[in-house]
Write a protein that holds these residues in place. Structure first.
Motif, PDB file in Angstrom:
ATOM      1  N   ASP A 149       0.814  -1.213   0.000  1.00  0.00           N
ATOM      2  CA  ASP A 149       0.000   0.000   0.000  1.00  0.00           C
ATOM      3  C   ASP A 149       0.851   1.267   0.000  1.00  0.00           C
ATOM      4  O   ASP A 149       0.357   2.359   0.314  1.00  0.00           O
ATOM      5  N   ALA A 150       2.113   1.147  -0.393  1.00  0.00           N
ATOM      6  CA  ALA A 150       3.003   2.313  -0.412  1.00  0.00           C
ATOM      7  C   ALA A 150       2.447   3.405  -1.320  1.00  0.00           C
ATOM      8  O   ALA A 150       2.063   3.139  -2.459  1.00  0.00           O
ATOM      9  N   ARG A 151       2.421   4.621  -0.824  1.00  0.00           N
ATOM     10  CA  ARG A 151       1.974   5.761  -1.637  1.00  0.00           C
ATOM     11  C   ARG A 151       3.154   6.542  -2.189  1.00  0.00           C
ATOM     12  O   ARG A 151       3.054   7.142  -3.258  1.00  0.00           O
ATOM     13  N   THR A 152       4.256   6.590  -1.460  1.00  0.00           N
ATOM     14  CA  THR A 152       5.456   7.276  -1.953  1.00  0.00           C
ATOM     15  C   THR A 152       6.525   6.226  -2.235  1.00  0.00           C
ATOM     16  O   THR A 152       6.818   5.384  -1.390  1.00  0.00           O
ATOM     17  N   VAL A 153       7.087   6.269  -3.443  1.00  0.00           N
ATOM     18  CA  VAL A 153       8.004   5.227  -3.904  1.00  0.00           C
ATOM     19  C   VAL A 153       9.267   5.875  -4.472  1.00  0.00           C
ATOM     20  O   VAL A 153       9.192   6.785  -5.310  1.00  0.00           O
ATOM     21  N   LEU A 154      10.413   5.397  -4.039  1.00  0.00           N
ATOM     22  CA  LEU A 154      11.701   5.793  -4.599  1.00  0.00           C
ATOM     23  C   LEU A 154      12.155   4.708  -5.570  1.00  0.00           C
ATOM     24  O   LEU A 154      12.240   3.543  -5.193  1.00  0.00           O
ATOM     25  N   ASN A 155      12.450   5.076  -6.816  1.00  0.00           N
ATOM     26  CA  ASN A 155      12.938   4.127  -7.812  1.00  0.00           C
ATOM     27  C   ASN A 155      14.428   4.358  -8.006  1.00  0.00           C
ATOM     28  O   ASN A 155      14.843   5.384  -8.559  1.00  0.00           O
ATOM     29  N   GLY A 160      18.175   3.599  -9.480  1.00  0.00           N
ATOM     30  CA  GLY A 160      18.686   3.090 -10.752  1.00  0.00           C
ATOM     31  C   GLY A 160      17.563   3.051 -11.766  1.00  0.00           C
ATOM     32  O   GLY A 160      17.356   2.073 -12.475  1.00  0.00           O
ATOM     33  N   ALA A 161      16.833   4.162 -11.848  1.00  0.00           N
ATOM     34  CA  ALA A 161      15.523   4.190 -12.498  1.00  0.00           C
ATOM     35  C   ALA A 161      15.575   4.151 -14.014  1.00  0.00           C
ATOM     36  O   ALA A 161      14.566   3.856 -14.661  1.00  0.00           O
ATOM     37  N   GLY A 162      16.727   4.475 -14.608  1.00  0.00           N
ATOM     38  CA  GLY A 162      16.811   4.447 -16.064  1.00  0.00           C
ATOM     39  C   GLY A 162      15.792   5.372 -16.707  1.00  0.00           C
ATOM     40  O   GLY A 162      15.542   6.492 -16.260  1.00  0.00           O
ATOM     41  N   ALA A 163      15.157   4.873 -17.776  1.00  0.00           N
ATOM     42  CA  ALA A 163      14.188   5.678 -18.523  1.00  0.00           C
ATOM     43  C   ALA A 163      12.798   5.658 -17.900  1.00  0.00           C
ATOM     44  O   ALA A 163      11.871   6.248 -18.449  1.00  0.00           O
ATOM     45  N   GLY A 164      12.627   4.950 -16.789  1.00  0.00           N
ATOM     46  CA  GLY A 164      11.369   5.025 -16.057  1.00  0.00           C
ATOM     47  C   GLY A 164      10.463   3.825 -16.151  1.00  0.00           C
ATOM     48  O   GLY A 164       9.311   3.889 -15.704  1.00  0.00           O
ATOM     49  N   SER A 165      10.938   2.713 -16.698  1.00  0.00           N
ATOM     50  CA  SER A 165      10.109   1.510 -16.755  1.00  0.00           C
ATOM     51  C   SER A 165       9.718   1.065 -15.346  1.00  0.00           C
ATOM     52  O   SER A 165      10.497   1.212 -14.401  1.00  0.00           O
ATOM     53  N   TYR A 166       8.513   0.548 -15.224  1.00  0.00           N
ATOM     54  CA  TYR A 166       7.982  -0.059 -13.995  1.00  0.00           C
ATOM     55  C   TYR A 166       7.664   0.949 -12.892  1.00  0.00           C
ATOM     56  O   TYR A 166       7.343   0.556 -11.778  1.00  0.00           O
ATOM     57  N   GLU A 167       7.740   2.231 -13.187  1.00  0.00           N
ATOM     58  CA  GLU A 167       7.330   3.202 -12.187  1.00  0.00           C
ATOM     59  C   GLU A 167       5.799   3.251 -12.136  1.00  0.00           C
ATOM     60  O   GLU A 167       5.156   3.546 -13.157  1.00  0.00           O
ATOM     61  N   PRO A 168       5.187   2.966 -11.005  1.00  0.00           N
ATOM     62  CA  PRO A 168       3.720   2.931 -10.932  1.00  0.00           C
ATOM     63  C   PRO A 168       3.122   4.316 -11.116  1.00  0.00           C
ATOM     64  O   PRO A 168       3.555   5.288 -10.477  1.00  0.00           O
ATOM     65  N   SER A 169       2.121   4.416 -11.983  1.00  0.00           N
ATOM     66  CA  SER A 169       1.543   5.721 -12.312  1.00  0.00           C
ATOM     67  C   SER A 169       0.560   6.215 -11.256  1.00  0.00           C
ATOM     68  O   SER A 169       0.206   7.393 -11.246  1.00  0.00           O
ATOM     69  N   ASP A 170       0.123   5.327 -10.373  1.00  0.00           N
ATOM     70  CA  ASP A 170      -0.887   5.709  -9.377  1.00  0.00           C
ATOM     71  C   ASP A 170      -0.277   5.996  -8.009  1.00  0.00           C
ATOM     72  O   ASP A 170      -0.980   6.025  -7.005  1.00  0.00           O
ATOM     73  N   ARG A 171       1.049   6.214  -7.963  1.00  0.00           N
ATOM     74  CA  ARG A 171       1.721   6.518  -6.705  1.00  0.00           C
ATOM     75  C   ARG A 171       2.673   7.686  -6.933  1.00  0.00           C
ATOM     76  O   ARG A 171       3.028   8.009  -8.062  1.00  0.00           O
ATOM     77  N   GLU A 172       3.104   8.283  -5.856  1.00  0.00           N
ATOM     78  CA  GLU A 172       4.037   9.406  -5.945  1.00  0.00           C
ATOM     79  C   GLU A 172       5.466   8.856  -6.010  1.00  0.00           C
ATOM     80  O   GLU A 172       5.977   8.319  -5.029  1.00  0.00           O
ATOM     81  N   VAL A 173       6.083   8.986  -7.183  1.00  0.00           N
ATOM     82  CA  VAL A 173       7.394   8.373  -7.421  1.00  0.00           C
ATOM     83  C   VAL A 173       8.473   9.448  -7.493  1.00  0.00           C
ATOM     84  O   VAL A 173       8.283  10.506  -8.093  1.00  0.00           O
ATOM     85  N   PHE A 229      10.431   7.517   2.477  1.00  0.00           N
ATOM     86  CA  PHE A 229       9.494   6.935   1.526  1.00  0.00           C
ATOM     87  C   PHE A 229       8.797   5.718   2.125  1.00  0.00           C
ATOM     88  O   PHE A 229       9.346   5.023   2.974  1.00  0.00           O
ATOM     89  N   ASP A 230       7.599   5.469   1.630  1.00  0.00           N
ATOM     90  CA  ASP A 230       6.906   4.244   2.018  1.00  0.00           C
ATOM     91  C   ASP A 230       7.636   3.021   1.475  1.00  0.00           C
ATOM     92  O   ASP A 230       7.694   1.980   2.135  1.00  0.00           O
ATOM     93  N   ALA A 231       8.165   3.129   0.245  1.00  0.00           N
ATOM     94  CA  ALA A 231       8.850   1.984  -0.376  1.00  0.00           C
ATOM     95  C   ALA A 231       9.959   2.474  -1.285  1.00  0.00           C
ATOM     96  O   ALA A 231       9.910   3.603  -1.806  1.00  0.00           O
ATOM     97  N   VAL A 241      16.125   4.517   3.795  1.00  0.00           N
ATOM     98  CA  VAL A 241      15.256   5.629   3.400  1.00  0.00           C
ATOM     99  C   VAL A 241      13.802   5.206   3.206  1.00  0.00           C
ATOM    100  O   VAL A 241      12.939   6.062   2.992  1.00  0.00           O
ATOM    101  N   ALA A 242      13.518   3.894   3.271  1.00  0.00           N
ATOM    102  CA  ALA A 242      12.147   3.428   2.998  1.00  0.00           C
ATOM    103  C   ALA A 242      11.744   2.323   3.960  1.00  0.00           C
ATOM    104  O   ALA A 242      12.577   1.562   4.448  1.00  0.00           O
ATOM    105  N   ARG A 243      10.455   2.229   4.167  1.00  0.00           N
ATOM    106  CA  ARG A 243       9.931   1.204   5.068  1.00  0.00           C
ATOM    107  C   ARG A 243       9.803  -0.161   4.388  1.00  0.00           C
ATOM    108  O   ARG A 243       9.726  -1.183   5.060  1.00  0.00           O
ATOM    109  N   ARG A 244       9.750  -0.162   3.059  1.00  0.00           N
ATOM    110  CA  ARG A 244       9.660  -1.412   2.305  1.00  0.00           C
ATOM    111  C   ARG A 244      10.636  -1.340   1.138  1.00  0.00           C
ATOM    112  O   ARG A 244      10.837  -0.272   0.556  1.00  0.00           O
TER     113      ARG A 244
END
Length: 245
Positions: A34-40, A42-55, A90-92, A115-118
């Protein structure tokens, strides 16, 4: 070679070849809970970043940062081993197909844990290279990339993570190294290979030898004979894993 220098050198095509595979994304996003804030990381071009959360994204390579699409999450130039965020910001935190390029993967994982709980990490059990015909039969040099690197068990233990298998669909949309396990002709395409860091890391001599061997075996029917058990599989177990903590 560091993550940033490697991807500055080879990353120009990643936005084209490395797209989000929805079936894998569902598994990654479920692991975020249920993480709302997510740190990605080694994010690269942004694949797999969830659109319904604050990334928030972290990516050290300028070439990769430049490929992030308009409207993508804000991206910070930093390294996993030294994240510029306060404890439990961050939540995750997530990392997708990146930790084997980090200078110190255990330090990076511990930073994510700080930096994150998950923590959710997509990676590979490199003790299972024999599961994939490309490693087993054509590119033994991949094993040499692992010398001195921590095992999957050591990585998991460093952050108290559980390990979850990730099956790779036969028509995987994301062109990572294992993606074309049932479409071997794809590995003959230089543009597809450019989206896989493994080839740059083993070097052109090993790459061209592997490609020549695969091309010959496809033409002779030897590949089909050796891998006939793959034809009817919809998804394969190739040692790809999620670490979830």
């Amino acid at each position: 070679m560091s993550h940033a220098r490697l991807y500055d050198a080879i990353g120009a095509t990643y936005a084209v070849t490395r797209r989000t595979e929805s079936r894998i994304a569902v598994q990654v996003w479920a692991a975020l809970g249920d993480a709302r804030t997510v740190l990605n990381v080694g994010a690269g071009a942004g694949s797999y970043e969830p659109s319904d959360r604050e990334v928030t994204a972290v990516e050290p390579s300028a070439v990769m940062r430049a490929q992030r699409p308009a409207g993508a999450a804000p991206c910070v130039a930093a390294f996993a081993e030294s994240l510029p965020f306060a404890d439990q910001s961050f939540d995750a935190a997530m990392a997708f197909a990146t930790i084997d390029h980090w200078q110190d993967p255990i330090a990076g994982l511990r930073e994510m844990r700080r930096v994150a709980r998950r923590v959710v990490v997509f990676t590979k059990d490199f003790s299972a290279l024999g599961l994939f015909w490309l490693d087993r039969d054509y590119l033994p040099e991949r094993a040499g990339l692992l010398l001195g690197r921590p095992s999957l068990a050591e990585l998991a233990r460093s952050i108290g993570a559980r390990v979850e298998p990730v099956l790779i669909p036969w028509d995987c949309a994301d062109g990572f190294y294992e993606a074309y396990w049932r479409r071997p002709e794809a590995y003959l395409d230089a543009d597809i290979r450019r989206g896989m860091s493994v080839w740059a890391r083993v070097g052109p001599v090993a790459e061209q030898r592997a490609v020549r061997g695969l091309r010959a075996d496809l033409a002779s029917g030897r590949w089909s004979e050796s891998n006939r058990d793959l034809v009817d599989l919809d998804a394969a177990e190739l040692g790809v894993r999620l670490l979830i903590a």
